[in-house]
Design a protein around this motif. Structure first.
Motif, PDB file in Angstrom:
ATOM      1  N   MET A 193       0.888  -1.074  -0.033  1.00 20.14           N
ATOM      2  CA  MET A 193      -0.077  -0.011  -0.296  1.00 20.14           C
ATOM      3  C   MET A 193       1.010   1.227  -0.009  1.00 20.14           C
ATOM      4  N   GLY A 194       1.941   1.256   0.857  1.00 18.76           N
ATOM      5  CA  GLY A 194       2.771   2.306   0.813  1.00 18.76           C
ATOM      6  C   GLY A 194       3.402   2.988  -0.477  1.00 18.76           C
ATOM      7  N   PHE A 195       3.697   1.725  -1.528  1.00 22.48           N
ATOM      8  CA  PHE A 195       3.973   1.976  -2.781  1.00 22.48           C
ATOM      9  C   PHE A 195       3.161   2.599  -3.737  1.00 22.48           C
ATOM     10  N   LEU A 196       1.884   1.747  -3.434  1.00 24.31           N
ATOM     11  CA  LEU A 196       0.610   2.299  -4.320  1.00 24.31           C
ATOM     12  C   LEU A 196       0.185   3.840  -4.007  1.00 24.31           C
ATOM     13  N   VAL A 197       0.300   4.407  -2.793  1.00 27.16           N
ATOM     14  CA  VAL A 197       0.128   5.480  -2.481  1.00 27.16           C
ATOM     15  C   VAL A 197       0.933   6.495  -3.435  1.00 27.16           C
ATOM     16  N   ALA A 198       2.248   6.046  -3.806  1.00 31.73           N
ATOM     17  CA  ALA A 198       3.060   6.889  -4.479  1.00 31.73           C
ATOM     18  C   ALA A 198       2.567   7.101  -5.778  1.00 31.73           C
ATOM     19  N   THR A 199       1.443   6.139  -6.460  1.00 36.49           N
ATOM     20  CA  THR A 199       1.051   6.270  -7.762  1.00 36.49           C
ATOM     21  C   THR A 199      -0.136   7.222  -7.945  1.00 36.49           C
TER      22      THR A 199
END
Length: 497
Positions: A190-196
């Motif tokens: 989820m942390g990496f998805l937030v970056a998108t």
């Protein structure tokens, strides 16, 4: 009795079937319900549910977050409330339902519940197999073929069978520790998805009208807690009667609400800039494309684990439901039959059918109508009933305690049937705008178009049963006799639920 106590240990096969758990074998805390429903809802596949709020209903992020809180926490508060029946009666939900619908009248709700469970398990199994195939392709460069597809299906089914087959104690232990592991993996993803996220579009998204918010709450509730409402008692039946019912409600609502709120809100954020997640037929692959390539492996492991945690709960309940339906066999055998059917369904999904996923999901959507009608009847009966007769629940012969009139408790059966008809009038089941399976005459009304047919179904079944129940003395007299016997029992539920 000692054999039953031994079987209720982590790693031991649970030998108890649907028969009520005696007070002397009750154990555990209300917090078990927190981990149970956290595990059932930790799957990363909660993201597409949030994406639909933005893509199809036009909500902004603040409205979507509000909808997630009300829909998820509220629907699982209902799950927790219905699980109180399991604490009172010590039996699975559909077994307790015999006291409400009658020995024969309970067949309809039990059959619908079992079909729905097997259906969703098939979808879980197929989705998990696709995730495993993708994982093998990334990690080892192995391409999908028939043998590998069968192997991936078998791996997921074997994991499910191992946990569900061992039973309640192992499930409770797995829920807690595996949830922590896969929860951390999901947080990483989820942390990496937030970056998108396209924050510019999120910030400038206009608010949707109140009708869209209300409809969104209905969609989230129907897609989360309502689907589990008839399984809550299955996991509360080992809990001591003395545990306050309110704690079960809070634990269930928080356990499911926390992960769902995070996942649904993130899905809404992702969809604000790109609605492909909401429209994708393969959400596992759609989410994977949003991540850096090196994150694919932990993401797919998280997706596989989340599906497994949800599936073993569903398979366990399905096994109990199949025995309640009349299959004269041990619970472990019923679980085995269940996974064989899901394996066959997975083969058909992945190797035979070209367009089966959409129609099958549509069929399961229709089954949600009678399930919601059952919830309304059962909830009202819980408010009037404080105890269940253990021997009566297991005796389905003519003249038994819950035989009532010809094996039917007619107020419950009538309310259930009428509510189904009303619910279908407001329901449209379709795979696309051009492939409509069923369209009720009021499906395009405000209630139907906003996905609130389930709420009307619940209200009709609850109100009608509340009106009809006092008119049948066979039902009210039976409940009064059992409640009176419970008040004189050594272990009494002294704290109101």
């Amino acid at each position: 009795m000692s054999g039953s106590r031994t079987s209720e240990r982590v790693g031991a096969v649970e030998t108890r079937g649907i028969e009520p758990v005696p007070d002397g074998e009750r154990h555990g805390r209300a917090s078990q319900m927190f981990w149970t429903w956290f595990a059932a809802n930790i799957s990363i596949l909660g993201l597409p549910l949030g994406a639909t709020l933005v893509a199809f209903r036009g909500l902004n992020i603040w409205q979507a977050a509000l909808v997630a809180v009300i829909g998820a926490f509220g629907s699982f508060a209902l799950v927790g409330a219905l699980s109180i029946a399991g604490k009172r009666g010590g039996a699975p939900a559909l077994t307790l339902s015999r006291a409400v619908f009658g020995a024969r009248g309970n067949t309809g709700p039990t059959l619908v519940t079992w079909l729905s469970r097997v259906g969703w398990e098939t979808i879980n199994t197929t989705t998990a197999a696709y995730a495993l195939l993708s994982l093998l392709a990334i990690a080892f460069g192995v391409r999908q073929n028939t043998v590998l597809t069968l192997l991936c299906l078998l791996v997921f089914i074997a994991c499910t069978l191992l946990i569900s087959g061992l039973g309640h104690a192992t499930i409770m232990w797995i829920n807690r520790w595996a949830t922590c592991l896969f929860g951390l993996l999901n947080l990483l993803v989820m942390g990496f998805l937030v970056a998108t996220v396209d924050w510019t579009k999120v910030a400038h998204a206009p608010a949707a009208p109140l009708s869209a918010v209300i409809g969104g709450i209905g969609v989230i509730a129907a897609g989360t807690g309502i689907g589990w409402a008839n399984a809550g008692a299955d996991y509360a039946r080992y809990l001591p009667r003395r545990i306050p019912g309110g704690r079960l409600v809070v634990a269930s609502a928080a356990g499911a609400g926390i992960p769902l709120m995070l996942l649904i809100s993130l899905g809404s954020l992702l969809s604000a800039g790109d609605d492909s997640l909401a429209t994708s037929a393969d959400p596992v692959s759609a989410i994977n494309t949003m991540l850096p390539s090196w994150m694919s492996v932990p993401y797919l492991i998280a997706a596989f684990g989340g599906l497994l945690l949800s599936n073993h709960l569903s398979v366990y309940s399905a096994g109990l439901t199949l025995v309640t339906l009349g299959l004269r066999t041990r619970r472990t055998v019923a679980v085995g039959i269940d996974v064989v059917l899901t394996f066959a369904g997975g083969i058909y999904f992945m190797l035979v059918a070209k367009d089966f996923y959409g129609p099958f999901t549509t069929f399961l959507t229709l089954l949600a109508v009678p399930i919601t009608a059952w919830v309304g009847v059962f909830a009202v009966d819980m408010l009037r009933r404080r105890a269940y007769d253990a021997e009566g629940l297991m005796d389905t012969r003519r003249g038994s305690r819950y035989w009532y009139r010809g094996g039917f408790a007619w107020p419950a059966v009538a309310a259930w049937a009428v509510a189904i008809v009303v619910g279908l009038l407001l329901t449209e089941a379709k795979t696309s705008d051009t492939d409509i399976w069923f369209s009720g005459p009021f499906s395009h009304s405000w209630l139907g178009a906003n996905g609130l047919g389930w709420a009307v179904t619940f209200a009709v079944s609850a109100v009608l049963y509340a009106l009809l129940r006092p008119l049948d003395r066979t039902v009210t007299d039976e409940a009064a006799r059992v409640d009176e016997a419970a008040r004189t029992a050594p272990e009494e539920e002294t704290i109101p639920a």
